[in-house]
Design a protein around this motif. Structure first.
Motif, PDB file in Angstrom:
ATOM      1  N   ARG A 259      46.973  36.221  36.949  1.00 21.04           N
ATOM      2  CA  ARG A 259      47.428  35.942  38.315  1.00 21.04           C
ATOM      3  C   ARG A 259      48.574  36.893  38.639  1.00 21.04           C
ATOM      4  NH1 ARG A 259      47.997  29.539  38.139  1.00 21.04           N
ATOM      5  NH2 ARG A 259      49.859  30.206  39.215  1.00 21.04           N
ATOM      6  N   ILE A 260      48.212  38.113  39.055  1.00 24.77           N
ATOM      7  CA  ILE A 260      49.222  39.144  39.324  1.00 24.77           C
ATOM      8  C   ILE A 260      49.115  39.734  40.733  1.00 24.77           C
ATOM      9  CG2 ILE A 260      49.591  39.707  36.893  1.00 24.77           C
ATOM     10  CD1 ILE A 260      47.786  42.152  37.257  1.00 24.77           C
ATOM     11  N   PHE A 261      48.299  39.096  41.569  1.00 19.45           N
ATOM     12  CA  PHE A 261      48.220  39.506  42.977  1.00 19.45           C
ATOM     13  C   PHE A 261      48.913  38.437  43.812  1.00 19.45           C
ATOM     14  CE2 PHE A 261      44.876  41.895  41.023  1.00 19.45           C
ATOM     15  CZ  PHE A 261      44.913  43.115  41.685  1.00 19.45           C
ATOM     16  N   GLU A 262      49.567  38.865  44.875  1.00 21.32           N
ATOM     17  CA  GLU A 262      50.365  37.954  45.689  1.00 21.32           C
ATOM     18  C   GLU A 262      49.513  37.136  46.654  1.00 21.32           C
ATOM     19  OE1 GLU A 262      53.098  40.795  47.239  1.00 21.32           O
ATOM     20  OE2 GLU A 262      54.361  40.701  45.454  1.00 21.32           O
ATOM     21  N   ASP A 263      49.910  35.888  46.797  1.00 19.40           N
ATOM     22  CA  ASP A 263      49.271  35.010  47.769  1.00 19.40           C
ATOM     23  C   ASP A 263      49.994  35.125  49.114  1.00 19.40           C
ATOM     24  OD1 ASP A 263      51.619  33.491  47.593  1.00 19.40           O
ATOM     25  OD2 ASP A 263      50.691  31.894  46.401  1.00 19.40           O
ATOM     26  N   SER A 264      49.671  34.249  50.045  1.00 19.81           N
ATOM     27  CA  SER A 264      50.279  34.315  51.382  1.00 19.81           C
ATOM     28  C   SER A 264      51.774  34.006  51.372  1.00 19.81           C
ATOM     29  CB  SER A 264      49.558  33.361  52.333  1.00 19.81           C
ATOM     30  OG  SER A 264      49.641  32.038  51.833  1.00 19.81           O
ATOM     31  N   ASN A 265      52.280  33.443  50.266  1.00 17.67           N
ATOM     32  CA  ASN A 265      53.711  33.159  50.129  1.00 17.67           C
ATOM     33  C   ASN A 265      54.424  34.209  49.279  1.00 17.67           C
ATOM     34  OD1 ASN A 265      53.638  30.700  51.628  1.00 17.67           O
ATOM     35  ND2 ASN A 265      52.732  29.701  49.841  1.00 17.67           N
TER      36      ASN A 265
ATOM     37  N   ILE B 123      47.831  54.545  42.276  1.00 15.90           N
ATOM     38  CA  ILE B 123      49.016  54.117  43.001  1.00 15.90           C
ATOM     39  C   ILE B 123      49.261  52.700  42.514  1.00 15.90           C
ATOM     40  CG2 ILE B 123      50.045  53.620  45.234  1.00 15.90           C
ATOM     41  CD1 ILE B 123      48.201  55.780  46.418  1.00 15.90           C
ATOM     42  N   ASN B 124      50.267  52.565  41.633  1.00 17.53           N
ATOM     43  CA  ASN B 124      50.599  51.284  41.031  1.00 17.53           C
ATOM     44  C   ASN B 124      51.269  50.429  42.089  1.00 17.53           C
ATOM     45  OD1 ASN B 124      51.819  49.179  39.444  1.00 17.53           O
ATOM     46  ND2 ASN B 124      51.590  50.479  37.651  1.00 17.53           N
ATOM     47  N   ASP B 125      50.747  49.246  42.306  1.00 17.68           N
ATOM     48  CA  ASP B 125      51.221  48.354  43.350  1.00 17.68           C
ATOM     49  C   ASP B 125      52.286  47.425  42.795  1.00 17.68           C
ATOM     50  OD1 ASP B 125      51.428  46.927  45.703  1.00 17.68           O
ATOM     51  OD2 ASP B 125      49.613  45.758  45.357  1.00 17.68           O
ATOM     52  N   GLY B 126      53.509  47.619  43.192  1.00 18.77           N
ATOM     53  CA  GLY B 126      54.596  46.737  42.785  1.00 18.77           C
ATOM     54  C   GLY B 126      55.818  47.479  42.279  1.00 18.77           C
ATOM     55  N   PRO B 127      55.789  48.164  41.180  1.00 18.38           N
ATOM     56  CA  PRO B 127      54.698  48.268  40.208  1.00 18.38           C
ATOM     57  C   PRO B 127      54.544  46.996  39.372  1.00 18.38           C
ATOM     58  CG  PRO B 127      56.612  49.430  39.368  1.00 18.38           C
ATOM     59  CD  PRO B 127      56.972  48.929  40.747  1.00 18.38           C
ATOM     60  N   VAL B 128      53.297  46.693  39.050  1.00 19.52           N
ATOM     61  CA  VAL B 128      52.985  45.579  38.160  1.00 19.52           C
ATOM     62  C   VAL B 128      52.140  46.144  37.026  1.00 19.52           C
ATOM     63  CG1 VAL B 128      51.766  43.386  37.912  1.00 19.52           C
ATOM     64  CG2 VAL B 128      53.066  43.864  39.997  1.00 19.52           C
TER      65      VAL B 128
ATOM     66  N   ASN C 159      50.041  34.587  42.417  1.00 18.46           N
ATOM     67  CA  ASN C 159      49.203  33.421  42.106  1.00 18.46           C
ATOM     68  C   ASN C 159      47.718  33.733  42.116  1.00 18.46           C
ATOM     69  OD1 ASN C 159      50.965  31.265  41.605  1.00 18.46           O
ATOM     70  ND2 ASN C 159      51.383  31.018  43.784  1.00 18.46           N
ATOM     71  N   LEU C 160      47.350  34.975  42.433  1.00 16.14           N
ATOM     72  CA  LEU C 160      45.932  35.311  42.591  1.00 16.14           C
ATOM     73  C   LEU C 160      45.485  36.313  41.524  1.00 16.14           C
ATOM     74  CD1 LEU C 160      45.896  35.744  46.484  1.00 16.14           C
ATOM     75  CD2 LEU C 160      45.296  33.696  45.151  1.00 16.14           C
ATOM     76  N   SER C 161      44.238  36.183  41.117  1.00 14.34           N
ATOM     77  CA  SER C 161      43.643  37.104  40.150  1.00 14.34           C
ATOM     78  C   SER C 161      42.866  38.194  40.876  1.00 14.34           C
ATOM     79  CB  SER C 161      42.691  36.347  39.222  1.00 14.34           C
ATOM     80  OG  SER C 161      41.530  35.941  39.946  1.00 14.34           O
ATOM     81  N   VAL C 162      42.423  39.180  40.124  1.00 19.99           N
ATOM     82  CA  VAL C 162      41.597  40.245  40.700  1.00 19.99           C
ATOM     83  C   VAL C 162      40.309  39.655  41.276  1.00 19.99           C
ATOM     84  CG1 VAL C 162      40.407  40.887  38.534  1.00 19.99           C
ATOM     85  CG2 VAL C 162      40.753  42.616  40.312  1.00 19.99           C
ATOM     86  N   ARG C 163      39.824  38.594  40.678  1.00 17.79           N
ATOM     87  CA  ARG C 163      38.627  37.909  41.204  1.00 17.79           C
ATOM     88  C   ARG C 163      38.929  37.296  42.567  1.00 17.79           C
ATOM     89  NH1 ARG C 163      36.732  34.018  36.453  1.00 17.79           N
ATOM     90  NH2 ARG C 163      34.889  33.803  37.741  1.00 17.79           N
ATOM     91  N   ASP C 164      40.107  36.660  42.677  1.00 19.85           N
ATOM     92  CA  ASP C 164      40.486  35.985  43.919  1.00 19.85           C
ATOM     93  C   ASP C 164      40.606  36.944  45.092  1.00 19.85           C
ATOM     94  OD1 ASP C 164      40.696  33.510  42.568  1.00 19.85           O
ATOM     95  OD2 ASP C 164      42.806  33.896  42.072  1.00 19.85           O
ATOM     96  N   VAL C 165      41.020  38.182  44.821  1.00 22.13           N
ATOM     97  CA  VAL C 165      41.235  39.149  45.901  1.00 22.13           C
ATOM     98  C   VAL C 165      40.056  40.118  46.056  1.00 22.13           C
ATOM     99  CG1 VAL C 165      43.746  38.991  45.691  1.00 22.13           C
ATOM    100  CG2 VAL C 165      42.512  40.807  44.457  1.00 22.13           C
ATOM    101  N   ASN C 166      38.965  39.842  45.351  1.00 16.96           N
ATOM    102  CA  ASN C 166      37.781  40.714  45.381  1.00 16.96           C
ATOM    103  C   ASN C 166      38.143  42.153  45.044  1.00 16.96           C
ATOM    104  OD1 ASN C 166      35.840  38.690  46.095  1.00 16.96           O
ATOM    105  ND2 ASN C 166      36.726  38.714  48.143  1.00 16.96           N
TER     106      ASN C 166
END
Length: 149
Positions: free
Chosen positions: A53-59, A134-139, A63-70
């Motif tokens: 769970r390394i992708f950001e949710d609406s808050n 392009i590393n997002d965050g970076p994370v 809380n989101l996985s790569v699966r959750d964000v397609n």
């Protein structure tokens, strides 16, 4: 099995000046296969990659996985992840799997991620590659199936 998981806006692999794989939002994952790896290691790493769970949710919380964000996955074999540089100045690669075994387990990991339903692109095994992202965050998250870290 070791993996360096990087959350990315985009990523690509170039071989001999030709772009062979690209992704948009997702993960760039560098993978090193050990001489001790088995199907259990593949399953552990695949589950972690798919469900971290390394992708950001609406808050704006991770809380989101790569699966959750397609998201897409760019999976790249990198035996140097098994390098041991604790002694001397030249890393020792004795724990890295031989090429045939490494390819077998790398392909098992790719196939397992695809079975989970992820869109997986790869580099070119045993080629000299230029990997950019392009590393997002970076994370960036380090994974080790033997749980050494």
């Amino acid at each position: 099995m070791r993996a360096v998981v990087q959350r990315a806006v985009s990523g690509k692999v170039t071989v001999d000046r030709e772009v062979i794989s690209t992704i948009n939002k997702g993960l760039v994952v560098l993978v090193g296969v050990s001489i001790e790896d088995s199907d259990e290691d593949v399953n552990y790493i695949a589950d972690k990659i798919a469900n971290l769970r390394i992708f950001e949710d609406s808050n704006d919380k991770m809380n989101l996985s790569v699966r959750d964000v397609n998201g897409e996955i760019l999976l790249v074999s990198q035996f140097t992840l098994l390098g041991d540089a604790r002694k001397g100045r030249r890393p020792n690669y004795m724990n890295a799997a031989k090429p045939d075994d490494a390819l077998l387990y790398f392909n098992k990991l790719r196939n397992k991620l695809k079975e989970i339903g992820l869109d997986v692109k790869t580099g070119k095994f045993r080629a000299v590659m230029q990997v950019s992202l392009i590393n997002d965050g970076p994370v960036t998250i380090l994974l080790d199936s033997k749980r050494n870290f």
